[in-house]
Design a protein around this motif. Sequence first.
Motif, short mmCIF file in Angstrom:
data_model
loop_
_atom_site.label_atom_id
_atom_site.label_comp_id
_atom_site.label_asym_id
_atom_site.label_seq_id
_atom_site.Cartn_x
_atom_site.Cartn_y
_atom_site.Cartn_z
N GLU A 1 0.83 -1.20 0.00
CA GLU A 1 0.00 0.00 0.00
C GLU A 1 0.87 1.26 0.00
N LEU A 2 1.94 1.25 0.82
CA LEU A 2 2.84 2.40 0.89
C LEU A 2 3.62 2.59 -0.42
N ALA A 3 3.97 1.48 -1.05
CA ALA A 3 4.77 1.54 -2.28
C ALA A 3 3.95 1.97 -3.49
N LYS A 4 2.66 1.68 -3.47
CA LYS A 4 1.83 1.91 -4.66
C LYS A 4 1.92 3.32 -5.22
N PRO A 5 1.72 4.37 -4.42
CA PRO A 5 1.78 5.72 -5.00
C PRO A 5 3.18 6.10 -5.49
N LEU A 6 4.21 5.54 -4.86
CA LEU A 6 5.57 5.84 -5.30
C LEU A 6 5.84 5.25 -6.67
N LEU A 7 5.39 4.02 -6.88
CA LEU A 7 5.60 3.39 -8.18
C LEU A 7 4.71 4.00 -9.25
N GLU A 8 3.50 4.38 -8.89
CA GLU A 8 2.62 5.03 -9.86
C GLU A 8 3.23 6.34 -10.35
N ALA A 9 3.93 7.05 -9.47
CA ALA A 9 4.49 8.35 -9.83
C ALA A 9 5.85 8.26 -10.50
N HIS A 10 6.66 7.25 -10.13
CA HIS A 10 8.07 7.29 -10.53
C HIS A 10 8.60 6.04 -11.22
N TRP A 11 7.86 4.96 -11.26
CA TRP A 11 8.36 3.71 -11.83
C TRP A 11 7.99 3.62 -13.31
N HIS A 12 8.98 3.49 -14.16
CA HIS A 12 8.70 3.31 -15.59
C HIS A 12 9.90 2.62 -16.23
N GLU A 13 9.82 2.38 -17.52
CA GLU A 13 10.82 1.56 -18.20
C GLU A 13 12.21 2.19 -18.15
N GLY A 14 12.31 3.51 -18.14
CA GLY A 14 13.61 4.16 -18.08
C GLY A 14 14.39 3.80 -16.83
N VAL A 15 13.69 3.58 -15.73
CA VAL A 15 14.33 3.14 -14.49
C VAL A 15 14.51 1.63 -14.50
N LEU B 1 6.32 -6.53 -9.69
CA LEU B 1 5.33 -7.28 -8.91
C LEU B 1 4.78 -6.43 -7.78
N VAL B 2 5.63 -5.60 -7.18
CA VAL B 2 5.16 -4.67 -6.15
C VAL B 2 4.16 -3.70 -6.77
N ALA B 3 4.48 -3.20 -7.96
CA ALA B 3 3.58 -2.26 -8.63
C ALA B 3 2.22 -2.87 -8.90
N GLN B 4 2.21 -4.18 -9.16
CA GLN B 4 0.95 -4.87 -9.42
C GLN B 4 0.28 -5.40 -8.16
N GLY B 5 0.96 -5.28 -7.02
CA GLY B 5 0.40 -5.78 -5.78
C GLY B 5 0.36 -7.30 -5.71
N ARG B 6 1.28 -7.97 -6.43
CA ARG B 6 1.28 -9.44 -6.51
C ARG B 6 2.18 -10.04 -5.43
N ALA B 7 1.75 -9.97 -4.19
CA ALA B 7 2.55 -10.49 -3.08
C ALA B 7 2.81 -11.98 -3.21
N ASP B 8 1.85 -12.73 -3.76
CA ASP B 8 2.00 -14.18 -3.89
C ASP B 8 3.17 -14.53 -4.80
N LEU B 9 3.25 -13.88 -5.96
CA LEU B 9 4.35 -14.14 -6.89
C LEU B 9 5.66 -13.55 -6.37
N LEU B 10 5.58 -12.42 -5.70
CA LEU B 10 6.77 -11.76 -5.15
C LEU B 10 7.48 -12.67 -4.15
N VAL B 11 6.73 -13.35 -3.32
CA VAL B 11 7.32 -14.26 -2.33
C VAL B 11 8.14 -15.34 -3.02
N ASP B 12 7.64 -15.88 -4.12
CA ASP B 12 8.38 -16.92 -4.85
C ASP B 12 9.71 -16.39 -5.37
N VAL B 13 9.70 -15.18 -5.90
CA VAL B 13 10.93 -14.59 -6.44
C VAL B 13 11.92 -14.30 -5.32
N VAL B 14 11.44 -13.76 -4.22
CA VAL B 14 12.32 -13.44 -3.10
C VAL B 14 12.97 -14.70 -2.53
N LYS B 15 12.19 -15.77 -2.41
CA LYS B 15 12.75 -17.04 -1.93
C LYS B 15 13.85 -17.54 -2.87
#
Length: 396
Positions: A280-294, A308-322
């Motif tokens: 929830e905290l990350a969502k507005p930051l990514l909406e404002a500043h996350w794009h392909e150039g970064v 995955l954070v931008a999409q709110g996909r915690a389930d898939l994110l956990v797999d990648v982090v592991k």
Amino acid sequence: MSAAEPDVSIVIGAYEAMPYLVECLESVEAQTIDPLRLEVIAVDDGSTDGTGAYLEEFAERAPMAVTVIRQENSGGPSGPRNVGLGKARGRYVFFLDADDRLGPEALERMVAMADEQATDVVLGKIVGVNRGAPKSMWGKTLPRTDVFSSKIKFTLSAQKLFRRELLTRHSMRFDESLKTGEDALFTLEAYLRADGVSVIADYPCYYLVGRDDGKHVTKSGSYTLRFDSARALMNLITELVPAGPRRDSLMLRPFLITLLPQFGPVFLRDSEEVRAHKLELAKPLLEAHWHEGVARRMKVHEKLRMHLVAQGRADLLVDVVKFVKEKKAPTAFMDPGGAGAYLAYPHFRDRAAGLPDEWFTPTVRETVAIEAFKPLGPTGFRKRLRRAARRVLKAR
């Protein structure tokens, strides 16, 4: 130089700094620069361990001018630094943490560099003692550079030499509303506003000391503070740097250093409630500043997690982090015919996940490091791809 204007004002904010303060002040006394060219402004931020009394003892015997200010605890390092900065008279200001120490020639070398090059900020090599320290920016001494032409954006601590006129002209102060990352915001603004930055890489100027009691601000505090810091940095970059590659190169820093660690191994230990709050905290930051150039400046596992954070996909994110935590090597995959090269982290071409292939496209450096692709595709394609990647790297 008049008596009213020393070369350097050393600002020391101190809270519960004993016994580390002893070596800190000894390093100030040991400076090879003439003590008449220095002043120390030490602010005891409500300590109860004898810090204030020791500062006053030092003021009585020190060979340079020393001002000791004792105040109620302000709740963070910004308040004492701002008080000290407000009292500073030197041409330059150096912020010294009370548990760290200086190399003997540090201030002499840094002032000489600033005077010779007419630069507004000087970075002296930082060495860690019982803790980590930034390394990537100390490859060689740079008499004159800027934040876009070097790696100085990866050291944003306040332990730098700043031309006081720069700070005064822009009314620069530490943001007391931030409880962590306040030095990063201040230092990055100074880099961006400076008429040149110097880097001293051939002499250890600053020793970053790890405290046994763990009372470092950067090691404590709620995870929400990191999001506050990231937000402040991203807003500053947006305000001072026009949209384009230069802004993207700077935006990489708050994403990689401030935001991404919240979605690393610690995320696996977080409760479901905390995970949801972080997204929830990350969502507005990514909406404002996350794009392909970064994104294209990041390694696959880094940009994949941010997507995955931008999409709110915690389930898939956990797999990648592991996967990353276990230090597994992803399979290097190439489409038949050489249409694209990818690193197959979890959920690559997983129909249920539906993640775009481009999220798995390696950077040029990752491509050069890959030993083999599976399948290889047409004969010789892999070699051509690696040669092309090396040419791009060489041209940078």
